[in-house]
Design a protein around this motif. Structure first.
Motif, PDB file in Angstrom:
ATOM      1  N   ASP A  53       0.810  -1.211   0.000  1.00 47.66           N
ATOM      2  CA  ASP A  53       0.000   0.000   0.000  1.00 47.66           C
ATOM      3  C   ASP A  53       0.853   1.275   0.000  1.00 47.66           C
ATOM      4  O   ASP A  53       0.500   2.263  -0.637  1.00 47.66           O
ATOM      5  N   PHE A  54       1.977   1.262   0.715  1.00 50.07           N
ATOM      6  CA  PHE A  54       2.825   2.443   0.765  1.00 50.07           C
ATOM      7  C   PHE A  54       3.421   2.748  -0.611  1.00 50.07           C
ATOM      8  O   PHE A  54       3.461   3.902  -1.030  1.00 50.07           O
ATOM      9  N   ALA A  55       3.870   1.732  -1.320  1.00 48.89           N
ATOM     10  CA  ALA A  55       4.423   1.935  -2.666  1.00 48.89           C
ATOM     11  C   ALA A  55       3.349   2.479  -3.607  1.00 48.89           C
ATOM     12  O   ALA A  55       3.615   3.374  -4.423  1.00 48.89           O
ATOM     13  N   ILE A  56       2.140   1.940  -3.496  1.00 51.80           N
ATOM     14  CA  ILE A  56       1.033   2.423  -4.331  1.00 51.80           C
ATOM     15  C   ILE A  56       0.718   3.873  -3.998  1.00 51.80           C
ATOM     16  O   ILE A  56       0.568   4.717  -4.897  1.00 51.80           O
ATOM     17  N   ALA A  57       0.637   4.185  -2.712  1.00 48.84           N
ATOM     18  CA  ALA A  57       0.316   5.549  -2.287  1.00 48.84           C
ATOM     19  C   ALA A  57       1.399   6.529  -2.736  1.00 48.84           C
ATOM     20  O   ALA A  57       1.086   7.630  -3.212  1.00 48.84           O
ATOM     21  N   THR A  58       2.651   6.135  -2.612  1.00 45.95           N
ATOM     22  CA  THR A  58       3.747   7.014  -3.005  1.00 45.95           C
ATOM     23  C   THR A  58       3.698   7.334  -4.495  1.00 45.95           C
ATOM     24  O   THR A  58       3.756   8.503  -4.902  1.00 45.95           O
ATOM     25  N   SER A  59       3.575   6.302  -5.323  1.00 44.28           N
ATOM     26  CA  SER A  59       3.572   6.545  -6.772  1.00 44.28           C
ATOM     27  C   SER A  59       2.309   7.289  -7.212  1.00 44.28           C
ATOM     28  O   SER A  59       2.369   8.160  -8.089  1.00 44.28           O
ATOM     29  N   THR A  60       1.177   6.966  -6.597  1.00 44.83           N
ATOM     30  CA  THR A  60      -0.073   7.656  -6.934  1.00 44.83           C
ATOM     31  C   THR A  60       0.010   9.128  -6.552  1.00 44.83           C
ATOM     32  O   THR A  60      -0.396  10.010  -7.321  1.00 44.83           O
ATOM     33  N   SER A  61       0.541   9.380  -5.370  1.00 47.13           N
ATOM     34  CA  SER A  61       0.694  10.750  -4.889  1.00 47.13           C
ATOM     35  C   SER A  61       1.568  11.574  -5.831  1.00 47.13           C
ATOM     36  O   SER A  61       1.244  12.721  -6.157  1.00 47.13           O
ATOM     37  N   GLU A  62       2.661  10.976  -6.280  1.00 42.92           N
ATOM     38  CA  GLU A  62       3.561  11.683  -7.193  1.00 42.92           C
ATOM     39  C   GLU A  62       2.917  11.906  -8.558  1.00 42.92           C
ATOM     40  O   GLU A  62       2.986  13.004  -9.121  1.00 42.92           O
ATOM     41  N   LEU A  63       2.269  10.882  -9.090  1.00 47.70           N
ATOM     42  CA  LEU A  63       1.678  10.981 -10.423  1.00 47.70           C
ATOM     43  C   LEU A  63       0.539  11.998 -10.473  1.00 47.70           C
ATOM     44  O   LEU A  63       0.428  12.785 -11.410  1.00 47.70           O
ATOM     45  N   PHE A  64      -0.326  11.953  -9.457  1.00 50.56           N
ATOM     46  CA  PHE A  64      -1.515  12.804  -9.466  1.00 50.56           C
ATOM     47  C   PHE A  64      -1.349  14.077  -8.639  1.00 50.56           C
ATOM     48  O   PHE A  64      -2.312  14.819  -8.462  1.00 50.56           O
ATOM     49  N   GLU A  65      -0.122  14.285  -8.129  1.00 44.90           N
ATOM     50  CA  GLU A  65       0.192  15.473  -7.346  1.00 44.90           C
ATOM     51  C   GLU A  65      -0.833  15.713  -6.247  1.00 44.90           C
ATOM     52  O   GLU A  65      -1.430  16.792  -6.131  1.00 44.90           O
ATOM     53  N   LEU A  73      -5.015   6.791   2.655  1.00 46.08           N
ATOM     54  CA  LEU A  73      -6.372   6.434   3.089  1.00 46.08           C
ATOM     55  C   LEU A  73      -7.193   5.885   1.932  1.00 46.08           C
ATOM     56  O   LEU A  73      -7.964   4.932   2.095  1.00 46.08           O
ATOM     57  N   ASP A  74      -7.035   6.471   0.746  1.00 44.83           N
ATOM     58  CA  ASP A  74      -7.779   6.014  -0.429  1.00 44.83           C
ATOM     59  C   ASP A  74      -7.402   4.578  -0.813  1.00 44.83           C
ATOM     60  O   ASP A  74      -8.272   3.779  -1.168  1.00 44.83           O
ATOM     61  N   VAL A  75      -6.118   4.251  -0.743  1.00 42.36           N
ATOM     62  CA  VAL A  75      -5.674   2.889  -1.065  1.00 42.36           C
ATOM     63  C   VAL A  75      -6.279   1.905  -0.068  1.00 42.36           C
ATOM     64  O   VAL A  75      -6.816   0.858  -0.450  1.00 42.36           O
ATOM     65  N   LYS A  76      -6.221   2.263   1.201  1.00 43.89           N
ATOM     66  CA  LYS A  76      -6.788   1.398   2.246  1.00 43.89           C
ATOM     67  C   LYS A  76      -8.292   1.213   2.038  1.00 43.89           C
ATOM     68  O   LYS A  76      -8.816   0.103   2.139  1.00 43.89           O
ATOM     69  N   ARG A  77      -8.987   2.298   1.720  1.00 45.01           N
ATOM     70  CA  ARG A  77     -10.442   2.223   1.486  1.00 45.01           C
ATOM     71  C   ARG A  77     -10.778   1.368   0.264  1.00 45.01           C
ATOM     72  O   ARG A  77     -11.733   0.597   0.278  1.00 45.01           O
ATOM     73  N   LEU A  78     -10.000   1.534  -0.800  1.00 40.02           N
ATOM     74  CA  LEU A  78     -10.249   0.745  -2.010  1.00 40.02           C
ATOM     75  C   LEU A  78     -10.079  -0.736  -1.708  1.00 40.02           C
ATOM     76  O   LEU A  78     -10.933  -1.553  -2.057  1.00 40.02           O
ATOM     77  N   ARG A  79      -8.976  -1.088  -1.056  1.00 42.70           N
ATOM     78  CA  ARG A  79      -8.721  -2.488  -0.701  1.00 42.70           C
ATOM     79  C   ARG A  79      -9.863  -3.044   0.159  1.00 42.70           C
ATOM     80  O   ARG A  79     -10.398  -4.114  -0.136  1.00 42.70           O
TER      81      ARG A  79
END
Length: 91
Positions: A53-65, A73-79
């Motif tokens: 989840d941390f890797a997903i959150a990090t890359s998502t945060s960077e890509l979508f600024e 929280l969004d990754v956790k909620r989606l899962r």
């Protein structure tokens, strides 16, 4: 953030179809479908690639600024939402 459980798989009765700007998940058991926006689709791709989840959150945060705290929280909620609605295989 603590890494997520090691395994994530969509259930056999779930299909994914890409759309412009996202994806649609179809539950073949009941015909229910969920539309995912581009951000949720990106996160789902990370989950199915077995990223934590941390890797997903990090890359998502960077890509979508977007703020990483919100994305975590969004990754956790989606899962959890996919799991609670029977869209994932049980461990």
């Amino acid at each position: 953030m603590t890494p997520a459980p090691a395994s994530f798989q969509l259930a056999e009765h779930i299909t994914i179809n890409s759309t412009d700007g996202g994806a649609v998940l179809l539950d073949k058991r009941n015909g229910e479908y969920w539309a995912l926006n581009e951000t949720a689709t990106y996160m789902l791709n990370g989950l199915t690639a077995q990223l934590d989840d941390f890797a997903i959150a990090t890359s998502t945060s960077e890509l979508f600024e977007a703020p990483i705290e919100a994305i975590e929280l969004d990754v956790k909620r989606l899962r959890s939402t996919l799991s609670e609605n029977g869209f994932t295989k049980s461990p």
